[in-house]
Design an enzyme around this catalytic site. Sequence first.
Site, PDB file in Angstrom:
ATOM      1  N   TYR A  50      -7.065  14.181  -5.887  1.00 42.46           N
ATOM      2  CA  TYR A  50      -5.887  13.862  -5.091  1.00 42.46           C
ATOM      3  C   TYR A  50      -6.228  13.825  -3.602  1.00 42.46           C
ATOM      4  O   TYR A  50      -5.859  12.905  -2.874  1.00 42.46           O
ATOM      5  CB  TYR A  50      -4.784  14.895  -5.354  1.00 42.46           C
ATOM      6  CG  TYR A  50      -3.450  14.510  -4.753  1.00 42.46           C
ATOM      7  CD1 TYR A  50      -2.482  13.880  -5.531  1.00 42.46           C
ATOM      8  CD2 TYR A  50      -3.152  14.781  -3.418  1.00 42.46           C
ATOM      9  CE1 TYR A  50      -1.255  13.518  -4.993  1.00 42.46           C
ATOM     10  CE2 TYR A  50      -1.931  14.414  -2.874  1.00 42.46           C
ATOM     11  CZ  TYR A  50      -0.976  13.782  -3.661  1.00 42.46           C
ATOM     12  OH  TYR A  50       0.230  13.431  -3.114  1.00 42.46           O
TER      13      TYR A  50
ATOM     14  N   PHE B 238       1.677 -14.763   9.045  1.00 43.29           N
ATOM     15  CA  PHE B 238       1.843 -14.887   7.596  1.00 43.29           C
ATOM     16  C   PHE B 238       3.262 -14.455   7.199  1.00 43.29           C
ATOM     17  O   PHE B 238       3.878 -13.644   7.877  1.00 43.29           O
ATOM     18  CB  PHE B 238       0.796 -14.021   6.896  1.00 43.29           C
ATOM     19  CG  PHE B 238       0.841 -14.120   5.405  1.00 43.29           C
ATOM     20  CD1 PHE B 238       0.508 -15.301   4.764  1.00 43.29           C
ATOM     21  CD2 PHE B 238       1.221 -13.037   4.624  1.00 43.29           C
ATOM     22  CE1 PHE B 238       0.557 -15.399   3.385  1.00 43.29           C
ATOM     23  CE2 PHE B 238       1.274 -13.126   3.240  1.00 43.29           C
ATOM     24  CZ  PHE B 238       0.941 -14.311   2.617  1.00 43.29           C
ATOM     25  N   ASP B 239       3.791 -14.975   6.070  1.00 40.67           N
ATOM     26  CA  ASP B 239       5.208 -14.693   5.735  1.00 40.67           C
ATOM     27  C   ASP B 239       5.555 -13.208   5.608  1.00 40.67           C
ATOM     28  O   ASP B 239       6.596 -12.791   6.089  1.00 40.67           O
ATOM     29  CB  ASP B 239       5.766 -15.420   4.500  1.00 40.67           C
ATOM     30  CG  ASP B 239       4.786 -16.151   3.637  1.00 40.67           C
ATOM     31  OD1 ASP B 239       3.741 -16.559   4.160  1.00 40.67           O
ATOM     32  OD2 ASP B 239       5.073 -16.334   2.460  1.00 40.67           O
TER      33      ASP B 239
ATOM     34  N   ASP C 188      -4.769  -9.393  11.627  1.00 39.62           N
ATOM     35  CA  ASP C 188      -4.335  -9.489  10.234  1.00 39.62           C
ATOM     36  C   ASP C 188      -5.536 -10.112   9.510  1.00 39.62           C
ATOM     37  O   ASP C 188      -5.859 -11.277   9.692  1.00 39.62           O
ATOM     38  CB  ASP C 188      -3.079 -10.369  10.167  1.00 39.62           C
ATOM     39  CG  ASP C 188      -2.560 -10.541   8.747  1.00 39.62           C
ATOM     40  OD1 ASP C 188      -3.185 -10.025   7.807  1.00 39.62           O
ATOM     41  OD2 ASP C 188      -1.531 -11.213   8.572  1.00 39.62           O
TER      42      ASP C 188
ATOM     43  N   ALA D 172      -6.948 -10.554   6.209  1.00 42.64           N
ATOM     44  CA  ALA D 172      -7.182 -10.905   4.802  1.00 42.64           C
ATOM     45  C   ALA D 172      -8.459 -11.730   4.585  1.00 42.64           C
ATOM     46  O   ALA D 172      -9.227 -11.471   3.678  1.00 42.64           O
ATOM     47  CB  ALA D 172      -5.971 -11.635   4.241  1.00 42.64           C
TER      48      ALA D 172
ATOM     49  N   LYS E 239      -8.089 -10.612  -1.021  1.00 41.84           N
ATOM     50  CA  LYS E 239      -8.744 -11.874  -0.667  1.00 41.84           C
ATOM     51  C   LYS E 239     -10.237 -11.637  -0.454  1.00 41.84           C
ATOM     52  O   LYS E 239     -10.970 -11.540  -1.422  1.00 41.84           O
ATOM     53  CB  LYS E 239      -8.089 -12.484   0.569  1.00 41.84           C
ATOM     54  CG  LYS E 239      -6.755 -13.150   0.301  1.00 41.84           C
ATOM     55  CD  LYS E 239      -5.595 -12.204   0.368  1.00 41.84           C
ATOM     56  CE  LYS E 239      -4.258 -12.915   0.358  1.00 41.84           C
ATOM     57  NZ  LYS E 239      -3.266 -12.224   1.181  1.00 41.84           N
TER      58      LYS E 239
ATOM     59  N   HIS F 185      11.789 -19.478  -3.226  1.00 39.78           N
ATOM     60  CA  HIS F 185      10.742 -20.243  -3.927  1.00 39.78           C
ATOM     61  C   HIS F 185      10.204 -19.549  -5.183  1.00 39.78           C
ATOM     62  O   HIS F 185       9.800 -20.206  -6.128  1.00 39.78           O
ATOM     63  CB  HIS F 185       9.596 -20.587  -2.980  1.00 39.78           C
ATOM     64  CG  HIS F 185       8.966 -19.408  -2.319  1.00 39.78           C
ATOM     65  ND1 HIS F 185       9.600 -18.685  -1.332  1.00 39.78           N
ATOM     66  CD2 HIS F 185       7.770 -18.804  -2.507  1.00 39.78           C
ATOM     67  CE1 HIS F 185       8.809 -17.708  -0.931  1.00 39.78           C
ATOM     68  NE2 HIS F 185       7.696 -17.754  -1.648  1.00 39.78           N
TER      69      HIS F 185
END
Length: 458
Positions: A72, A124-125, A215, A217, A258, A450
């Site tokens: 843990y 990014f969204d 960011d 990714a 990614k 979407h």
Amino acid sequence: MELPFAESYKIKMVETIKKSTREEREQWIKDAKYNLFNLKSDQVFIDLLTDSGTGAMSDKQWSALMTGDESYAGARSYYELKETIEKILGFPYFLPTHQGRAAENVLFSALVKEGDVIPGNSHFDTTKGHIEFRKATAIDCTIDEAFETQKIHPFKGNIDLDKLEKVLQEYPKEKIPFICVTVTCNSSGGQPVSIENLKGVYELSKKYGVPTMFDSARFAENAYFIKIREEGYADKTIKEIVREMYQYADMMTMSSKKDAIVNMGGFTAMRDAELHRKASTFNIMFEGYVTYGGMSGRDMSALAAGLDEGTEFEYLETRIKQVEYLGDKLMEYGIPVQRPIGGHAVFVDAKKILCNVPKEEFQAQTLGVELYLEAGIRGVEIGAILADRDPVTRENRYPELELLRLAIPRRVYTNNHMDVIAAALKNVFDRRNEINKGLKITWEAPIMRHFTVELDKA
Ligand SMILES: *Cc1c(COP(=O)(O)O)cnc(C)c1O
């Protein structure tokens, strides 16, 4: 004779994928309400919905799963990951999270407040979502060239430094928690940011006393493009370039699904001990204790291995050349695609192909359905359905571009699959003038429609 290019790995384990008939696909897509997200993966032959979490782990990553430590607190796997992040990215502090948006949630909880502005390159969204959820505003400062699909520019992810400086001048630094640089820029098509631009952003950030956040990714694919395209970097290793990129960042968020080639995971990292402390509280609240956050020990070990492999030139060359191979083949067939080809996907210009389908009938979605019917290939719409309705007027928003994104999973498909994709799209392209009817919405959710939208033939 010059030797042709070949992949930098061989295959140890395979997974069967299923072909189907056109009749079967017609029924399946009807049952799925013409929404590609609703298809079962067994109904798909080649799945290009996303490159996120869909990569193939290596033998080293699978063996790391077996040596994972599930304690843990203070797990060995946590320290393996900590050491790797420090070595590859240069950050002394980090917090593990279950994926990229969770890293955003943890970091932004510590930094973003109502009325703030966050300048960046086409956020990014989920990043934008986490900013707007806190009643702050994302300001897009991407260079104008990024929005012209046929214009060739080596670094279409770059930030326009004049646009950025205007924002830094207009708002007091207390209202700008950070500048957000997305590498590579997902929303503009996996387009890279140059070192020169990262440096320029960082200099402005220091001049105005605002920190910089990456960011991250697709940070390794970004480094590959720097090596290939930016003067002075041809002889540097990817790891050297990555270290140089991150000299110009104060903190970062990462979706490990990614470039770190794991199926789930993420983290946020920073230089500032005080910020780490502050964010730790949110990590414990939303994700888990600071030495595991949203991840099990074995997953942290596999992620450490993935970060190391994902920043090797041979792997990246294989990866990006495959995306290019598909893009070149489509261009050879005269199919309009966004140029230059980005790192993780090929974006097909549906508006230029389905000229007889009105924009109110969703050209990119229609092309996506046609490609699925043709050969069982699943792409994703980046067009009016994704753009959703205006929150105030509730009118449909019609973006400038109607794109069908074909995202290539890492180390999953061969170039034979790329040939099938290109041939299938060519068949659709050849009968483009006979496609006069698109789709109409029969049901939609109030936001993020979407994913769950239901459609029928128009
Ligand atoms: C995928 C992605 C995210 C979100 O990460 P998830 O792991 O999907 O939650 C954030 N930013 C960028 C640029 C991404 O590509």
